[in-house]
Design an enzyme around this catalytic site. Structure first.
Site, PDB file in Angstrom:
ATOM      1  N   LYS A 243      -2.224   2.748  -1.248  1.00  0.00           N
ATOM      2  CA  LYS A 243      -1.867   3.697  -0.196  1.00  0.00           C
ATOM      3  C   LYS A 243      -2.888   4.823  -0.109  1.00  0.00           C
ATOM      4  O   LYS A 243      -3.715   5.015  -1.010  1.00  0.00           O
ATOM      5  CB  LYS A 243      -0.455   4.245  -0.444  1.00  0.00           C
ATOM      6  CG  LYS A 243       0.616   3.213  -0.143  1.00  0.00           C
ATOM      7  CD  LYS A 243       2.011   3.790  -0.215  1.00  0.00           C
ATOM      8  CE  LYS A 243       3.048   2.756   0.217  1.00  0.00           C
ATOM      9  NZ  LYS A 243       4.433   3.275   0.103  1.00  0.00           N
TER      10      LYS A 243
ATOM     11  N   ARG B 121       5.872  -2.043  -6.981  1.00  0.00           N
ATOM     12  CA  ARG B 121       5.665  -2.898  -5.815  1.00  0.00           C
ATOM     13  C   ARG B 121       4.175  -2.869  -5.486  1.00  0.00           C
ATOM     14  O   ARG B 121       3.635  -1.811  -5.127  1.00  0.00           O
ATOM     15  CB  ARG B 121       6.506  -2.411  -4.636  1.00  0.00           C
ATOM     16  CG  ARG B 121       6.384  -3.268  -3.375  1.00  0.00           C
ATOM     17  CD  ARG B 121       7.263  -2.708  -2.265  1.00  0.00           C
ATOM     18  NE  ARG B 121       7.177  -3.513  -1.056  1.00  0.00           N
ATOM     19  CZ  ARG B 121       6.255  -3.362  -0.101  1.00  0.00           C
ATOM     20  NH1 ARG B 121       5.328  -2.417  -0.223  1.00  0.00           N
ATOM     21  NH2 ARG B 121       6.254  -4.147   0.969  1.00  0.00           N
TER      22      ARG B 121
END
Length: 287
Positions: free
Chosen positions: A233, A267
């Site tokens: 991210k 994740r």
């Protein structure tokens, strides 16, 4: 790293289709994006064969869960119709359940109809980035299906969440309040297994993401398993002035910090590296 290390008694098991899954040691959830526009280009999988190949790789590398998503939730992502999402997700779940019957499959959706169809085809968990705010039928659907539910914090929609980053009552205070209220609603609906996700990158700017990572332990007062999605991210690459393709190092460091602050499920796009991260942290804390 474990519940015994804190004052809180965190739930450490999940009932996934009759199988009791332990979270006493951190586990990994591999990301399978069946979208043409996910923010990390290398994660986009086109066609069932590509999905099955990537799934096999992730399971071989040690993933406990596979998370299948047919709707890109990157900031500013275009809308995808419910039918289009169904057309992407349902055949994929069906094929994965057939080829890998022992795999634990999660469907990444905020739509109750998609969640229901996915579970009917073999999914074991529902991963809802909206925390039930984008489909009022979601909580009742989860309760009826009797599957674990991943409750994430988000404001607005993927299209406008980047503009909703003002927290007048404090970032963690508002996240915890939101999660606690939604957990209470889920309990009332009859949902037994709940996993919380603070939603890195969802209605949070980069500085807020780092504050959230620093203060992650505060979420333990909810006494629920904690899923963390930091993989590639923007907070893991913009600070380093690189792109998502060069964000693996940043992801490993961020995941290490998350594990040290109580993460139970990572994740990720890169399963092997996450498994190695968990092993090094485990050996360090138990040496």
């Amino acid at each position: 790293m474990n519940a015994k290390d804190t004052l809180f008694c965190k739930k450490t098991t999940l009932n996934c289709g009759g199988r009791l899954v332990s979270l006493r040691q951190p586990t990994v959830m591999g990301i399978l994006n069946i979208t043409p526009d996910s923010f990390y280009a290398h994660s986009r999988l086109q066609g069932i064969d590509a999905v099955l190949q990537q799934a096999e790789k992730m399971l071989t590398e040690g993933a406990t869960f596979l998370d299948i998503g047919g709707y890109s939730t990157r900031p500013g992502a275009p809308e995808v119709t419910e039918q289009e999402e169904l057309d992407r997700v349902v055949p994929t779940i069906k094929a994965l359940a057939r080829e890998f019957p022992e795999a634990l499959l999660s469907v990444d959706t905020f739509r109750a109809k998609v969640a229901q169809a996915a579970v009917q085809q073999g999914a074991h968990l529902i991963n809802d980035v909206s925390g039930g705010t984008l489909d009022e039928r979601m909580f009742d659907t989860v309760a009826q299906l009797g599957v674990p539910y991943i409750l994430m914090h988000m404001r607005g929609t993927p299209q406008n969440m980047a503009t909703l980053t003002t927290y007048e009552n404090g970032l963690l205070e508002e996240i915890i309040s939101f999660l606690a209220q939604r957990v209470a609603q889920l309990r009332t609906a009859g949902v037994k297994d709940i996993i919380i996700d603070p939603g890195f990158g969802f209605a949070k700017n980069i500085d807020q993401n780092f504050e959230l990572l620093r203060r992650l332990r505060e979420l333990e007062l909810l006494e629920l398993p904690l899923l963390i999605g930091l993989s590639r991210k923007s907070m893991t690459y913009k600070a380093l002035r690189v792109g998502p393709e060069e964000a693996l190092t940043g992801t490993i460091v961020a995941n290490t910090l998350a594990l040290l602050h109580g993460a139970d499920i990572l994740r990720v796009h890169d399963v092997k590296e996450a498994i190695h991260t968990i092993e090094i942290v485990r050996k360090t804390l138990t040496a």
